[in-house]
Scaffold this motif. Structure first.
Motif, short mmCIF file in Angstrom:
data_model
loop_
_atom_site.label_atom_id
_atom_site.label_comp_id
_atom_site.label_asym_id
_atom_site.label_seq_id
_atom_site.Cartn_x
_atom_site.Cartn_y
_atom_site.Cartn_z
N VAL A 191 0.83 -1.20 0.00
CA VAL A 191 0.00 0.00 0.00
C VAL A 191 0.87 1.26 0.00
O VAL A 191 0.59 2.23 -0.72
N LEU A 192 1.94 1.25 0.78
CA LEU A 192 2.85 2.39 0.78
C LEU A 192 3.46 2.61 -0.60
O LEU A 192 3.66 3.75 -1.03
N GLY A 193 3.73 1.52 -1.31
CA GLY A 193 4.26 1.65 -2.67
C GLY A 193 3.31 2.37 -3.59
O GLY A 193 3.73 3.17 -4.44
N ILE A 194 2.01 2.11 -3.44
CA ILE A 194 1.01 2.81 -4.25
C ILE A 194 1.04 4.30 -3.95
O ILE A 194 1.05 5.14 -4.87
N VAL A 195 1.06 4.65 -2.67
CA VAL A 195 1.08 6.07 -2.28
C VAL A 195 2.32 6.76 -2.83
O VAL A 195 2.25 7.85 -3.42
N LEU A 196 3.49 6.14 -2.63
CA LEU A 196 4.74 6.75 -3.09
C LEU A 196 4.75 6.93 -4.60
O LEU A 196 5.21 7.98 -5.10
N LEU A 197 4.26 5.94 -5.33
CA LEU A 197 4.28 6.06 -6.78
C LEU A 197 3.36 7.18 -7.26
O LEU A 197 3.71 7.91 -8.20
N ILE A 198 2.22 7.34 -6.64
CA ILE A 198 1.32 8.44 -7.01
C ILE A 198 2.01 9.79 -6.79
O ILE A 198 1.98 10.67 -7.66
N ARG A 199 2.62 9.95 -5.62
CA ARG A 199 3.25 11.24 -5.30
C ARG A 199 4.45 11.51 -6.21
O ARG A 199 4.69 12.65 -6.62
N ILE A 200 5.22 10.47 -6.54
CA ILE A 200 6.35 10.64 -7.46
C ILE A 200 5.86 11.05 -8.84
O ILE A 200 6.40 11.98 -9.47
N THR A 201 4.83 10.37 -9.33
CA THR A 201 4.30 10.67 -10.66
C THR A 201 3.72 12.08 -10.70
O THR A 201 3.87 12.81 -11.70
N LEU A 202 3.06 12.49 -9.63
CA LEU A 202 2.52 13.84 -9.56
C LEU A 202 3.64 14.88 -9.60
O LEU A 202 3.53 15.92 -10.26
N ARG A 203 4.73 14.60 -8.91
CA ARG A 203 5.85 15.53 -8.90
C ARG A 203 6.55 15.58 -10.27
O ARG A 203 7.05 16.63 -10.67
N LEU A 204 6.56 14.47 -10.98
CA LEU A 204 7.21 14.43 -12.29
C LEU A 204 6.38 15.13 -13.37
O LEU A 204 6.91 15.91 -14.16
N PHE A 205 5.07 14.85 -13.39
CA PHE A 205 4.25 15.28 -14.53
C PHE A 205 3.24 16.37 -14.18
O PHE A 205 2.57 16.90 -15.08
N ARG A 206 3.10 16.68 -12.88
CA ARG A 206 2.23 17.78 -12.45
C ARG A 206 0.81 17.62 -12.98
O ARG A 206 0.15 18.60 -13.33
N ASN A 207 0.33 16.38 -13.03
CA ASN A 207 -1.01 16.13 -13.53
C ASN A 207 -1.63 15.02 -12.70
O ASN A 207 -1.09 13.91 -12.64
N LEU A 208 -2.76 15.31 -12.05
CA LEU A 208 -3.37 14.35 -11.14
C LEU A 208 -3.88 13.10 -11.85
O LEU A 208 -3.66 11.98 -11.36
N PRO A 209 -4.57 13.19 -13.00
CA PRO A 209 -5.01 11.95 -13.67
C PRO A 209 -3.86 11.02 -14.03
O PRO A 209 -3.99 9.80 -13.90
N VAL A 210 -2.74 11.57 -14.49
CA VAL A 210 -1.59 10.72 -14.80
C VAL A 210 -1.06 10.06 -13.54
O VAL A 210 -0.71 8.87 -13.54
N ALA A 211 -1.02 10.81 -12.44
CA ALA A 211 -0.54 10.25 -11.17
C ALA A 211 -1.48 9.14 -10.67
O ALA A 211 -1.02 8.10 -10.18
N LEU A 212 -2.79 9.37 -10.79
CA LEU A 212 -3.75 8.36 -10.35
C LEU A 212 -3.70 7.13 -11.26
O LEU A 212 -3.93 6.01 -10.79
N LEU A 213 -3.40 7.33 -12.54
CA LEU A 213 -3.20 6.19 -13.43
C LEU A 213 -2.06 5.32 -12.91
O LEU A 213 -2.18 4.08 -12.86
N ALA A 214 -0.96 5.94 -12.49
CA ALA A 214 0.17 5.18 -11.95
C ALA A 214 -0.24 4.39 -10.72
O ALA A 214 0.07 3.20 -10.60
N GLY A 215 -0.93 5.05 -9.79
CA GLY A 215 -1.35 4.35 -8.58
C GLY A 215 -2.32 3.23 -8.86
O GLY A 215 -2.24 2.15 -8.24
N PHE A 216 -3.25 3.45 -9.80
CA PHE A 216 -4.23 2.42 -10.12
C PHE A 216 -3.56 1.19 -10.74
O PHE A 216 -3.88 0.05 -10.38
#
Length: 537
Positions: free
Chosen positions: A153-178
């Motif tokens: 579960v922590l891996g999901i959270v970390l990947l979402i936050r990393i993706t958000l920091r990289l691409f500055r787009n919430l849907p892309v970040a949520l795609l990563a977490g999903f």
């Protein structure tokens, strides 16, 4: 593949950096409400992923694959301070049964008072031991796997936050977490008491801190450029980098393969610093190359390497404390051997590490599920953790009463995610080249370079596809990199259609495979339908 050089004078570069920062701020969640919503959606995806991992976590009630080493070691560490050996068979109900069978049936105290030879550092087993302590002890199979489920579960959270920091787009970040939440390797490794998922989480945590360091350094450089300074500010020293060194020391304290992440992450971070110095307008080689790469790299190494090494050594405190640890008294029984300039305890410690090194570099024992590392990204030979015929027709077997009922745990990734991720990793490199450089590509490639490429030197070693859990987040980042490019270069309609088709198809595939990831009782024919490739059986 750095950022494009334009050759502009320093004041123009400062204006351009300010403009880029303004655009970045405009596309990032800046308001308190927007930031809150990113966390709300992060937790929603994490909750969804947690349900897939924690529901029926105690099934199967059996020691699965290498749980025979790590769970039993963790249990004896919790009770004695060190891993202890186990007999091959134990008396249970008047009959001799395998020790694993007895352990799964509640006889969890049959260890022998002899130190066990373990071939990995102790931190991962201590984390499993913490789960055993907090969630009911060894009598509860869910407790064997609680720590890995939490890590998943922590891996999901970390990947979402990393993706958000990289691409500055919430849907892309949520795609990563999903995608992380529904992938089979992630689900299976979250529901099994093995070590590799801890390496993944520590590596993700380290990357997150290095990205925060990068944003902090970029801000300092922008301010220096705007103020007209002739020399770049010091950006090599930061608490974020120190924290990353500690987390990577923890990763290595789980398995030695963490050292590759440390080397790759540090090199990439230093080159990020140097390129940011150049992009901020400090364009002479003395400024960005000498100060950024050589000076900054040396300064970073002076504190990151000792922190990394100290963290790793701290994971071995229990070995030093307990006089009965494996090879603890090696120096006393091998007089004149080893590095004589070291104290006896440290000679024993070094000798133990040399023994571990020989094991890892010469392991070539045959195994039915041995998998060449080159095949991991395509999931050619997944690992069967558990396969059992069941009596009666429980669960989904009731739908086919004439069929044999079986339960399986197969460490197989969602094929679409892994196959698409492999393709997108290549496309991402091409896109970065066509854009004449994009620093984010190195964040995507970092996991491939640190978590997969080093295994190429061990093609003859006995390895398994489930080791690829440490590669999974970067597979997903490769997908997100390409999908973010689609978002930036296509119409909103094309982007949304592409996104939802991707999410929908991946979800359907995961629903189809979920029973054979989680030991749900299914008819044999249903299990056989999932064996798309002969090598999956």
């Amino acid at each position: 593949m750095g950022m494009r050089s334009t050759g502009t004078p320093k004041h123009a570069a400062a204006e351009r950096v300010e403009l880029e920062s303004s655009e970045l701020a405009a596309s990032s969640p800046t308001s308190a409400h927007a930031r809150l919503m990113t966390w709300v959606w992060t937790l929603v995806i994490a909750l969804f992923g947690g349900l897939l991992r924690f529901v029926r976590l105690g099934q199967p009630r059996a020691v699965v694959f290498d749980e025979t080493y790590y769970v039993k070691d963790a249990w004896t560490m919790l009770n004695t301070g060190e891993p202890m050996s186990w007999p091959d068979e134990v008396s249970l109900g008047g009959q001799m049964v395998p020790a694993d069978t007895a352990f799964a049936n509640g006889d969890t105290n049959a260890w022998i008072n002899t130190a066990e030879y373990v071939v990995h550092p102790p931190l991962g087993k201590w984390l499993i031991a913490a789960g055993l302590k907090l969630f009911g002890g060894a009598a509860n199979p869910a407790a064997w796997r609680a720590a890995t489920a939490i890590a998943g579960v922590l891996g999901i959270v970390l990947l979402i936050r990393i993706t958000l920091r990289l691409f500055r787009n919430l849907p892309v970040a949520l795609l990563a977490g999903f995608l992380m939440a529904i992938d089979g390797v992630s689900i299976v490794m979250s529901r099994t008491g093995l070590l590799d998922i801890f390496i993944m989480v520590f590596a993700l945590g380290a990357l997150s801190l290095l990205l925060i360091h990068r944003d902090w350094a970029e801000t300092r450089l922008r301010m220096a450029a705007q103020s007209g300074k002739n020399r770049p500010p010091q950006i090599a020293l930061s608490w974020w980098r120190a924290g990353a060194a500690v987390l990577l020391g923890c990763a290595t304290g789980v398995k030695w393969s963490g050292i590759y992440f440390f080397a790759v992450f540090c090199v990439i971070s230093v080159f990020w610093d140097a390129w940011m110095i150049r992009q901020a307008g400090f364009r002479s080689p003395r400024q960005w190359l000498a100060r950024g790469v050589f000076g900054g790299g040396l300064l970073a190494a002076l504190y990151m390497v000792p922190l990394y090494a100290a963290t790793y050594l701290l994971t071995w405190v229990g070995w030093f404390v307990h006089p009965n640890s494996y090879m603890r008294n090696w120096a006393a029984t091998h007089t004149g051997q080893g590095a004589q300039w070291l104290p006896a305890d440290w000679r024993s410690f070094v000798a133990y590490h040399a023994e571990m090194w020989r094991f890892h570099t010469t392991l070539d024992a045959p195994h039915d599920y041995k998998a060449n590392p080159l095949t991991w990204p395509l999931q050619i030979r997944p690992t069967s953790f558990y396969w059992q015929k069941l009596d009666g027709h429980p669960g989904l077997c009731s739908l086919s009463p004439r069929s044999q009922c079986v339960a399986a745990v197969t460490s197989l990734g969602n094929p679409l995610i892994w196959w698409l991720g492999s393709l997108c990793a290549v496309f991402a490199i091409v896109i970065a080249i066509l854009k004449r450089g994009d620093w984010r590509i190195w964040a995507v490639l970092a996991g491939f370079l640190g978590g997969w490429l080093p295994w190429v030197q061990y093609l003859n070693r006995t390895t398994f596809t489930f080791y690829s859990i440490v590669l999974l987040p970067w597979m997903i980042l490769a997908i997100c990199y390409v999908f973010n490019w689609v978002r930036e270069t296509s119409s909103r309609e094309v982007w949304l259609i592409t996104l939802w088709v991707m999410v929908g198809v991946c979800a359907i595939v995961s629903v189809f495979f979920y029973p054979i990831w989680t030991a749900m009782p299914v008819p044999y024919e249903f299990w056989r339908m999932h064996m798309w490739l002969p090598s999956w059986i």
